[in-house]
Design a protein around this motif. Structure first.
Motif, mmCIF file in Angstrom:
data_model
loop_
_atom_site.group_PDB
_atom_site.id
_atom_site.type_symbol
_atom_site.label_atom_id
_atom_site.label_comp_id
_atom_site.label_asym_id
_atom_site.label_seq_id
_atom_site.Cartn_x
_atom_site.Cartn_y
_atom_site.Cartn_z
ATOM 1 N N LEU A 1 -2.088 2.933 4.091
ATOM 2 C CA LEU A 1 -1.874 3.310 2.701
ATOM 3 C C LEU A 1 -3.210 3.286 1.965
ATOM 4 O O LEU A 1 -3.902 2.273 1.941
ATOM 5 C CB LEU A 1 -0.893 2.335 2.050
ATOM 6 N N LEU A 2 -3.589 4.408 1.377
ATOM 7 C CA LEU A 2 -4.867 4.503 0.661
ATOM 8 C C LEU A 2 -4.739 4.114 -0.805
ATOM 9 O O LEU A 2 -5.646 3.511 -1.378
ATOM 10 C CB LEU A 2 -5.413 5.931 0.761
ATOM 11 N N HIS A 3 -3.616 4.484 -1.409
ATOM 12 C CA HIS A 3 -3.513 4.325 -2.867
ATOM 13 C C HIS A 3 -2.044 4.367 -3.255
ATOM 14 O O HIS A 3 -1.270 5.145 -2.694
ATOM 15 C CB HIS A 3 -4.273 5.469 -3.550
ATOM 16 N N GLN A 4 -1.664 3.524 -4.204
ATOM 17 C CA GLN A 4 -0.277 3.523 -4.651
ATOM 18 C C GLN A 4 -0.196 3.192 -6.139
ATOM 19 O O GLN A 4 -0.835 2.257 -6.613
ATOM 20 C CB GLN A 4 0.550 2.518 -3.851
ATOM 21 N N THR A 5 0.550 4.010 -6.869
ATOM 22 C CA THR A 5 0.837 3.752 -8.278
ATOM 23 C C THR A 5 2.325 3.995 -8.486
ATOM 24 O O THR A 5 3.059 4.311 -7.539
ATOM 25 C CB THR A 5 0.035 4.689 -9.198
ATOM 26 N N ASP A 6 2.774 3.866 -9.733
ATOM 27 C CA ASP A 6 4.180 4.142 -10.004
ATOM 28 C C ASP A 6 4.494 5.626 -9.908
ATOM 29 O O ASP A 6 5.657 6.022 -9.863
ATOM 30 C CB ASP A 6 4.557 3.622 -11.391
ATOM 31 N N LYS A 7 3.442 6.477 -9.848
ATOM 32 C CA LYS A 7 3.645 7.919 -9.787
ATOM 33 C C LYS A 7 3.326 8.535 -8.428
ATOM 34 O O LYS A 7 3.740 9.657 -8.152
ATOM 35 C CB LYS A 7 2.777 8.620 -10.849
ATOM 36 N N ALA A 8 2.582 7.827 -7.587
ATOM 37 C CA ALA A 8 2.156 8.463 -6.337
ATOM 38 C C ALA A 8 1.914 7.438 -5.242
ATOM 39 O O ALA A 8 1.575 6.278 -5.500
ATOM 40 C CB ALA A 8 0.889 9.282 -6.577
ATOM 41 N N GLU A 9 2.089 7.913 -4.008
ATOM 42 C CA GLU A 9 1.791 7.133 -2.817
ATOM 43 C C GLU A 9 0.939 8.016 -1.920
ATOM 44 O O GLU A 9 1.338 9.140 -1.597
ATOM 45 C CB GLU A 9 3.101 6.753 -2.117
#
Length: 486
Positions: free
Chosen positions: A26-34
């Motif tokens: 997993l490179l990056h995770q927010t409430d809008k994108a994975e």
């Protein structure tokens, strides 16, 4: 499309992606994108994005191919989600450089700004506004020993709608986004210009005080009406700042001449018939001859550098020049920029960042009988030493669009000037199908043309050699440099 059908479509997309790629981390995770790093069956890395947003420009980017932005390999969307598989770009971000206080030099900043301008011009022509230009989204990717800038993360991007007064999504990064991006109006290309200016102010360091400072200041004006109105305007100032400076100086000299002549005529000859000075227009015509104005027509190169003040295409056969109309073309001459079968390699030439021979793209068979003529006035070359300026170069981008490797390629360059000549070879690596590389020919590696019969004229010939039976578009060409004395 109903919600149930739409859900099934996304499930099918996820199933397809799972069958093609294996997630690595997993490179990056927010409430809008994975965002995931993944690998395909050949071991090549890709990026998989699951985004809880819609109406993003990824399908448009996919159709536009690979350029400043990552190549979009796959894209699916429903009423609530967007799934994207795109090229993984390996390199250092501006953010990493800033963390290590590795600021850009003025020359390097200009070169990278011009690369970004070229890509943004293409995006803006399609109505795509990035809206999140910042150091972490700009990557330097090494290709053929040279760094090229790539702009990633289009999750905040939007497509301009003329009837819309303001943005429906208020996205962006604080400190880099302009005021209009927070609900004060609809963002447009001036918004990207603002973010670009803020980013490069940081990349040059707080103590920078060179000529780029005024350009970046204009990029970052709070009032969008005071900024550059288009990226093309910004690019023009980056390209022609030296000539603009010369023109300004020449204008001051011309004004001073007028003032002196008026004072002289009024003071020394007040008792005679009034002697009028030459018209300002006449003086400016002389100035224009000595310091040519920048061209009005805009071109779109990959990497920009200082452009020769005066140039014209030749020796191009009259029937093959770019101004040929659609009605003049035979069916054999008309192309759609697709590959000729699956057996084509394309070489494209850039002089100081400006594309040369672009008219040959119209043809579905290689046109290798073309050249370009450059006239260099004395106010440009008189102070040169024995070679061309250090930042003058020819770059040739080569892309293998065939189904077989393009093996053992090299570019041979030789010059003639009526007295003698030189030759140099530039070797590259074998290109696998779909791969590309760049050959860089610094012109300061070649001596200036000798004075011959009261003129200095040099022909510079370029020709590629390689193993394989591919059709090579741009296999050979010539550039002619004429250093005029008046």
């Amino acid at each position: 499309m109903g919600q149930e059908t739409s859900k099934t479509a996304i499930q099918l997309a996820e199933k397809f992606i799972q069958s093609k790629y294996e997630k690595v981390r997993l490179l990056h995770q927010t409430d809008k994108a994975e965002v995931w790093l993944a690998v395909d069956s050949t071991g090549s890395f890709v990026v998989i994005k699951n985004i809880k947003l819609v109406n993003l420009p990824y399908s448009m980017l996919k159709a536009m191919g690979k350029a400043l932005w990552p190549e979009v390999i796959y894209c699916a969307e429903n009423e609530a989600y967007t799934i994207v598989v795109e090229e993984f770009i390996n390199g250092k971000s501006f953010e990493e450089l800033l963390e290590n206080k590795r600021y850009l030099t003025e020359t390097r900043a200009r070169e990278l700004l011009l690369q970004l301008c070229d890509g943004l011009i293409m995006l803006h022509r399609k109505g795509i506004i990035h809206r999140d230009i910042k150091p972490s989204n700009i990557i330097l990717q090494a290709v053929g020993g040279h760094d090229f800038v790539r702009l990633i993360d289009y999750d905040a991007a939007r497509i301009v709608k003329e009837e819309q007064k303001e943005d429906t999504r208020l996205l962006g990064t604080k400190g880099y986004a302009p005021p209009e991006q927070y609900g004060y109006g609809q963002t447009d290309q001036r918004s990207d210009i603002y973010s670009l200016g803020i980013t490069f102010k940081e990349m040059l360091g707080e103590n920078y005080n060179g000529w780029l400072r005024s350009i970046l200041q204009k990029c970052t004006e709070v009032d969008a009406r005071s900024r550059y109105q288009t990226v093309t305007e910004l690019k023009s100032d980056l390209l022609h700042h030296r000539r603009n400076k010369l023109l300004k100086a020449a204008g001051i000299v011309a004004a001073a001449m007028v003032a002196v002549l008026v004072i002289w005529s009024n003071g020394q000859h007040s008792h005679q018939e009034k002697i009028l000075p030459p018209a300002v227009e006449e003086i400016m015509e002389e100035v224009k001859e000595k310091v040519p104005l920048p061209p009005v027509e805009e071109k779109t190169p990959e990497v920009e550098k200082n452009k020769v003040p005066s140039q014209e295409n030749g020796p191009v056969p009259a029937e093959n020049k770019p101004n040929t109309t659609e009605n003049d073309k035979s069916p054999q001459e008309t192309v759609t920029n697709n590959e000729t079968g699956n057996n084509a390699v394309y070489a494209k030439y850039y002089f100081n960042g400006e594309r040369q021979g672009e008219w040959t793209d119209r043809f579905d068979k290689p046109r290798n009988d073309w050249g370009t003529f450059f006239t260099i006035p004395p106010n440009i070359w008189k102070n040169w030493d024995d070679s061309y300026p250090n930042d003058w170069e020819v770059r040739v981008t080569v892309e293998n669009k065939s189904n077989a490797p393009w093996e053992n390629p090299y570019l041979s360059v030789w010059t003639t000037d009526g007295v003698g000549g030189e030759s140099k070879d530039y070797y590259g690596n074998t290109l696998a199908p779909g791969e590309s590389c760049v050959y860089v020919v610094p012109l300061n590696e070649f001596r200036l043309p000798a004075l011959h019969k009261e003129r200095r004229r040099q022909e510079m010939h370029f020709q590629f050699y390689a193993s394989g039976d591919q059709l090579l578009f741009g296999e050979r060409t010539e550039f002619v440099f004429e250093l005029i004395n008046k």
